[in-house]
Design an enzyme around this catalytic site. Structure first.
Site, PDB file in Angstrom:
ATOM      1  N   SER A   7       0.862  -1.186   0.000  1.00  0.00           N
ATOM      2  CA  SER A   7       0.000   0.000   0.000  1.00  0.00           C
ATOM      3  C   SER A   7       0.891   1.226   0.000  1.00  0.00           C
ATOM      4  CB  SER A   7      -0.871   0.019   1.255  1.00  0.00           C
ATOM      5  OG  SER A   7      -1.479   1.286   1.406  1.00  0.00           O
ATOM      6  N   HIS A  11      -1.270   7.377   5.433  1.00  0.00           N
ATOM      7  CA  HIS A  11      -2.021   7.325   6.692  1.00  0.00           C
ATOM      8  C   HIS A  11      -2.131   5.887   7.188  1.00  0.00           C
ATOM      9  CE1 HIS A  11      -3.309  11.517   6.453  1.00  0.00           C
ATOM     10  NE2 HIS A  11      -3.437  11.303   5.168  1.00  0.00           N
ATOM     11  N   ASP A  70      -7.550  -4.149   2.436  1.00  0.00           N
ATOM     12  CA  ASP A  70      -8.539  -3.428   1.661  1.00  0.00           C
ATOM     13  C   ASP A  70      -9.646  -3.052   2.631  1.00  0.00           C
ATOM     14  OD1 ASP A  70      -9.116  -2.458  -1.025  1.00  0.00           O
ATOM     15  OD2 ASP A  70     -10.962  -3.601  -0.797  1.00  0.00           O
ATOM     16  N   SER A  71      -9.985  -1.787   2.615  1.00  0.00           N
ATOM     17  CA  SER A  71     -10.968  -1.344   3.585  1.00  0.00           C
ATOM     18  C   SER A  71     -11.969  -0.412   2.968  1.00  0.00           C
ATOM     19  CB  SER A  71     -10.295  -0.639   4.765  1.00  0.00           C
ATOM     20  OG  SER A  71      -8.969  -0.358   4.528  1.00  0.00           O
ATOM     21  N   GLY A 154      -9.701  10.175   5.003  1.00  0.00           N
ATOM     22  CA  GLY A 154     -10.897   9.552   4.410  1.00  0.00           C
ATOM     23  C   GLY A 154     -12.187  10.039   5.050  1.00  0.00           C
ATOM     24  N   ASP A 156     -13.082   9.730   8.114  1.00  0.00           N
ATOM     25  CA  ASP A 156     -12.954   9.848   9.573  1.00  0.00           C
ATOM     26  C   ASP A 156     -13.800  10.979  10.165  1.00  0.00           C
ATOM     27  OD1 ASP A 156     -11.342   7.691  10.009  1.00  0.00           O
ATOM     28  OD2 ASP A 156      -9.468   8.819  10.135  1.00  0.00           O
ATOM     29  N   HIS A 181     -11.149  -0.525  12.884  1.00  0.00           N
ATOM     30  CA  HIS A 181     -11.306  -1.755  12.099  1.00  0.00           C
ATOM     31  C   HIS A 181      -9.939  -2.368  11.797  1.00  0.00           C
ATOM     32  CE1 HIS A 181     -11.129   1.910   9.869  1.00  0.00           C
ATOM     33  NE2 HIS A 181     -11.035   1.343   8.682  1.00  0.00           N
TER      34      HIS A 181
HETATM   35  P1  IMP Z   1      -8.466   1.134   0.647  1.00  0.00           P
HETATM   36  O1  IMP Z   1      -9.055   0.636  -0.629  1.00  0.00           O
HETATM   37  O2  IMP Z   1      -8.277   0.069   1.636  1.00  0.00           O
HETATM   38  O3  IMP Z   1      -7.265   1.978   0.403  1.00  0.00           O
HETATM   39  O4  IMP Z   1      -9.516   2.123   1.338  1.00  0.00           O
HETATM   40  C1  IMP Z   1     -10.549   2.663   0.599  1.00  0.00           C
HETATM   41  C2  IMP Z   1     -11.069   3.934   1.173  1.00  0.00           C
HETATM   42  O5  IMP Z   1     -11.818   3.650   2.360  1.00  0.00           O
HETATM   43  C3  IMP Z   1     -10.042   4.978   1.591  1.00  0.00           C
HETATM   44  O6  IMP Z   1      -9.629   5.758   0.514  1.00  0.00           O
HETATM   45  C4  IMP Z   1     -10.853   5.795   2.578  1.00  0.00           C
HETATM   46  O7  IMP Z   1     -11.662   6.714   1.906  1.00  0.00           O
HETATM   47  C5  IMP Z   1     -11.744   4.742   3.230  1.00  0.00           C
HETATM   48  N1  IMP Z   1     -11.157   4.294   4.496  1.00  0.00           N
HETATM   49  C6  IMP Z   1     -10.539   3.126   4.767  1.00  0.00           C
HETATM   50  N2  IMP Z   1     -10.131   3.085   6.055  1.00  0.00           N
HETATM   51  C7  IMP Z   1     -10.483   4.273   6.582  1.00  0.00           C
HETATM   52  C8  IMP Z   1     -10.317   4.857   7.885  1.00  0.00           C
HETATM   53  O8  IMP Z   1      -9.726   4.297   8.826  1.00  0.00           O
HETATM   54  N3  IMP Z   1     -10.821   6.087   8.032  1.00  0.00           N
HETATM   55  C9  IMP Z   1     -11.450   6.780   7.052  1.00  0.00           C
HETATM   56  N4  IMP Z   1     -11.625   6.292   5.832  1.00  0.00           N
HETATM   57  C10 IMP Z   1     -11.144   5.045   5.595  1.00  0.00           C
END
Ligand code: IMP
Length: 206
Positions: A7, A11, A70-71, A154, A156, A181
């Site tokens: 990644s 952040h 992935d979140s 993001g 938050d 998470h």
């Molecule tokens: P990624 O695909 O795992 O990079 O995450 C996708 C999107 O989810 C990020 O660009 C954020 O907009 C949102 N996201 C994931 N984790 C968080 C968090 O801890 N706080 C706020 N937004 C998050």
């Protein structure tokens, strides 16, 4: 144990690093191994598929243990959106700000009881020999009616954490790192790693 983090989100790197330090796992960034510009097409249909795609791509290039997460945010009123599209919710050139603006607009006029949401993280750790550890972490909350707080990234500033009454962006980063998470998924990862290495921290360090 050395491990590549698939990644380039600064952040996330900070959050994962802080937690991984506790586990004596040394994270190497994509930049450090010359892969800073690698573009990975995340075309899976689930968080799990996308975290696997990222981990597998980088593991295949480096032949090192690789960790990828992935979140995203799932809002009940929006049938789970933005979900796997959280990063690009407001389009190709999405920013955190435009995503937040879109989310507030989609929930305009929606009352508190219907603003429930959760952040989800799936983490995949892939080893060169093909072994795979997959863990998940979830934190429940609700979407605020306006931007609150300046910490984090993001969504938050829109996510009011259940049981705390404030957004992640209003929280001290140390507290977020204990209850997020990602933190939950990493705690789970720790347990699975201890199991994988035969319940020995010495082995995790080797
Ligand atoms: P990624 O695909 O795992 O990079 O995450 C996708 C999107 O989810 C990020 O660009 C954020 O907009 C949102 N996201 C994931 N984790 C968080 C968090 O801890 N706080 C706020 N937004 C998050």
């Amino acid at each position: 144990m050395k491990c590549v983090l698939a990644s380039s989100n600064k952040h996330k790197l900070d959050e994962i690093n802080k937690i991984m330090n506790e586990f004596n796992i040394e994270l190497i960034t994509m930049d450090e191994i010359g892969l800073g510009n690698l573009e990975i097409v995340e075309d899976g249909n689930t968080f799990e598929e996308n975290s696997f795609i990222k981990a597998e791509t980088v593991r295949d290039i480096t032949n090192l243990p690789t960790i990828a997460d992935d979140s995203g945010l799932m809002v009940d009123y929006l049938n789970g959106e933005p979900g796997i599209y959280s990063a690009r919710y407001s389009g190709k050139n999405a920013s955190y700000e435009t995503n937040n603006t879109k989310l507030l607009a989609e929930l305009s006029g929606v009352g508190t009881v219907d603003r429930s949401a959760r952040f989800i993280t799936v983490i995949t750790l892939l080893f060169p020999n093909g072994d795979k550890i997959v863990v998940q972490g979830i934190v429940e909350g609700e979407i605020s009616e306006k931007i609150c707080g300046e910490n984090g990234f993001g969504y938050d500033s829109l996510f009011i954490v259940k049981g705390y009454g404030i957004t992640f962006a209003e929280m001290d980063s140390n507290l977020k790192n204990q209850i997020s998470h990602r933190a939950k998924a990493l705690q789970e990862l720790r347990l699975k790693l201890e199991n994988y290495y035969g319940d020995s921290n010495e082995n995790i360090n080797s």
